[in-house]
Design a protein around this motif. Structure first.
Motif, PDB file in Angstrom:
ATOM      1  N   GLN A  22      44.280  68.886 -31.383  1.00  0.00           N
ATOM      2  CA  GLN A  22      44.476  69.894 -32.388  1.00  0.00           C
ATOM      3  C   GLN A  22      43.940  71.033 -32.471  1.00  0.00           C
ATOM      4  OE1 GLN A  22      48.451  69.593 -33.737  1.00  0.00           O
ATOM      5  NE2 GLN A  22      47.993  71.769 -34.724  1.00  0.00           N
ATOM      6  N   ALA A  25      46.751  68.435 -38.258  1.00  0.00           N
ATOM      7  CA  ALA A  25      47.453  69.641 -38.112  1.00  0.00           C
ATOM      8  C   ALA A  25      47.253  70.986 -38.757  1.00  0.00           C
ATOM      9  CB  ALA A  25      49.054  69.146 -38.709  1.00  0.00           C
ATOM     10  N   ASN A  61      51.332  64.606 -36.945  1.00  0.00           N
ATOM     11  CA  ASN A  61      49.674  64.969 -36.510  1.00  0.00           C
ATOM     12  C   ASN A  61      48.732  64.883 -38.201  1.00  0.00           C
ATOM     13  OD1 ASN A  61      47.299  65.811 -35.509  1.00  0.00           O
ATOM     14  ND2 ASN A  61      48.302  65.853 -34.153  1.00  0.00           N
TER      15      ASN A  61
END
Length: 636
Positions: A74, A623, A620
């Protein structure tokens, strides 16, 4: 159980040397910068350290399956989409495009998508969504000869202008097409759902530098356009490597190029992964990211190790005699600002409760992550030797539920760092409907229901008809947490007159469908089941017969209305329609009190107290990593 911290702090010593010379010292002017004027002060570089519970297996997009890998990625790849609360936000695209549908005439033998989303050759008996249809109530079973039109979907994805790879090369639509070609290659690892997305695609091509055109097979119905965009990969850097080579190459597995906030710098196996600020990040003009250096410090999955590595003021908590670590200076230099949810913090819930609540100012910050685990108490309703099960009677289920003190369980075992659902929920932590009154704790009501069902007062209660004791077998996993929960449930039921026989087994027994002590065998009255939420498909747990097909209906729950809903599920492609079906299932399960939701535990993200932001998205926990910050600049 008294929580302790590891005193060795072995990870601190591992990483201490590695961080020497990292951007924690004032930046030095380069020759190109010329001579620094006397009144100029070089800006101090900033570093963020995140404790990671284990080491990623790979950082290659198509080989990285673990949560640890996804969290590091990410930082390297921002998006392409973020999803939160059911809302989809484009990150490197101008918008989330809408599907365009073109009616096409199809013939026998043509490749189409059937009503269950499977890619098939059209033939008589194939069930499809005819043109204009997108729900189970208009599915057509083709007779093999009648004219048939299906809708063929298409999408146009437009990249943001001026996107660059972290080496400065332009990021183009062709990079997404290159990524699709790798995803479609048979040697590339993929889940079944990932393979299905490729199979459902008729064409994927770049129309120009910024535009990707996707065309699906006729008959496909979906409301998730984001699933049909493949994240770009650096064709200019990897084109000479085959799909098989990319599974082994360092360039793809250990130092992949990206377009996100950070770029790979160094990966010391077993110690840390260090990244630096990406000078070509497309949001750099917003002042992002806030740090020059990002370090993922590889620790272990235990909460005590990681809390010992966390930067926070330990002095006020010395009175509790917890081993809070004796290496304050080392922690402040090389410790962590944030503990990832790859770490299981359940061995430190008592400590976290003190750090959060003992003083008016909390010592740390705790937020819930994206992964949730529900613990359910299942009532066995299967027939046994042609005799109805004890809990096939709803009055018995209601009595047991009323006897339970779930709030006390969560307070005592989880120190209120888990949640007590007010109703059975399959799709969220907090039920969307009204609370189920049958789940309210009321031991007096529970005892009254037992007496009405013919169970006379006593220790244990006995049946008024045949004198047998009210004895139940309770199956659970043999570990500290599950046993603690089971003992709490047992204590509540015992107060109401149940005799509870705990059957605690190891996971290899619990999940062995050939073992007579497993949850598959059904030799229990009550079973404690842990399951991840939200459920991708609730039907296997509540429909069919366990052991047949994909059924995991361990309790033998039987409801004809729910079976109908599950039949519709198979031909329901749209997310909003699936949510409607789930809501209807929840109504049935709550009305019949099919189970008792004991608690829901969310993975915990623990940070220094001045850390921000704190939210995570649906998929996630990192994120928003480009926005992470702490200290005086943190806009809470």
């Amino acid at each position: 159980m008294k929580p302790t911290f590891l005193t060795a702090l072995f990870t601190l010593s591992l990483c201490a040397g590695a961080f020497q010379g990292s951007p924690q010292t004032p930046a030095q002017p380069t020759a190109a910068a010329g001579i620094t004027a006397p009144d100029e002060q070089p800006e101090e570089s900033r570093s963020l350290t995140i404790c990671l519970g284990y080491e990623p297996e790979s950082l290659y997009l198509y080989a990285a399956q673990s949560q640890a890998a996804r969290e590091v990625l990410q930082a390297i790849y921002d998006g392409p989409f973020d999803e939160s609360g059911g809302e989809v936000t484009p990150v490197i695209l101008t918008e989330v495009p809408a599907f365009s549908l073109t009616p096409v005439t199809v013939q026998a033998g043509q490749t189409v998508v059937n009503s269950q989303g499977q890619v098939v050759n059209l033939q008589a008996g194939t069930q499809v969504f005819p043109s204009g249809c997108g729900s189970a109530d208009c599915v057509l079973t083709w007779d093999g000869s009648s004219p048939l039109q299906l809708d063929q979907p298409s999408l146009l994805f437009t990249l943001l202008p001026d996107l660059k790879w972290s080496d400065g090369e332009p990021l183009t639509a062709a990079d997404s097409v290159y990524s699709y070609s790798l995803a479609a290659n048979p040697v590339t690892p993929a889940t079944q759902s990932e393979k299905t997305l490729v199979e459902q695609t008729a064409n994927y091509q770049a129309l120009d530098e910024k535009t990707v055109a996707w065309v699906g097979l006729p008959g496909l119905v979906s409301d998730r356009p984001q699933d049909y965009f493949w994240p770009p990969l650096p064709r200019h850097a990897w084109a000479e490597l085959s799909a098989a080579d990319l599974l082994q190459a360092d360039a793809s597995n250990r130092s992949p190029l990206g377009w996100g906030a950070y770029v790979m710098d160094e990966w010391q196996s077993g110690e840390y992964i260090r990244l630096t600020k990406n000078p070509y990040y497309f949001r750099a003009d917003e002042g992002l990211p806030h740090f020059d250096t990002l370090v993922f410090k590889i620790t272990d999955s235990h909460g005590d190790t990681n809390l010992a590595n966390l930067k926070f003021n330990r002095a006020p908590f010395a009175q509790f005699k917890y081993d809070l670590g004796e290496y304050e200076e080392t922690v402040q230099q090389n410790g962590c600002d944030l503990i990832s949810t790859t770490v299981d913090m359940r061995d430190q819930l008592e400590v976290l409760n003190i750090l959060l609540n003992y003083f008016s100012d909390a010592g740390v910050q705790v937020t819930r992550g994206a992964q949730n685990e529900a613990a359910w108490l299942l009532f066995n309703q299967r027939m046994h030797e042609e005799e109805p099960a004890l809990f096939s009677d709803i009055a018995m289920r209601q009595a047991a539920a009323a006897c339970l003190e779930r709030g006390e369980l969560v307070d005592t075992i989880f120190h209120n760092l888990a949640q007590v659902p007010g109703a059975i929920s399959l799709n969220s932590i907090v039920p969307t409907g009204e609370a189920n009154a049958q789940l309210a704790p009321d031991p007096a009501k529970g005892k009254a229901l037992l007496e009405s069902a013919g169970w006379l007062a006593g220790e244990p209660r006995t049946n008024a008809g045949d004198g047998r004791p009210l004895s139940v077998n309770y199956l659970t996993l043999n570990d500290n947490l599950n046993l603690a929960v089971a003992l709490s449930v047992k204590a509540s039921l015992t107060e109401c007159g149940f005799q509870v026989n705990l059957i605690a087994v190891d996971p290899q027994v619990y999940w062995d469908n050939q073992n007579m002590e497993s949850i598959f065998a059904g030799n229990f009255d009550l079973a404690q089941l842990n399951w991840s939420l939200p459920l991708e498909n609730p039907c296997p747990l509540f429909s069919g017969t366990v052991g047949e097909g994909d059924s995991l209906n361990f309790s033998g729950y039987d409801n004809a209305e729910l079976d109908v809903l599950c039949a519709q599920w198979e031909s329901t492609p749209l997310s909003k329609d699936k949510l409607d079906l789930v809501a209807q299932m929840e109504v049935l399960l709550n009305e019949e009190l099919a189970l008792v939701p004991l608690y829901v535990y969310s993975d915990l993200r623990v940070a220094r107290v001045d850390f921000c932001p704190v939210q995570a998205d649906d998929l996630n926990n990192m994120a928003d990593i480009e926005s992470f910050n702490f200290g005086g600049d943190c806009a809470l």
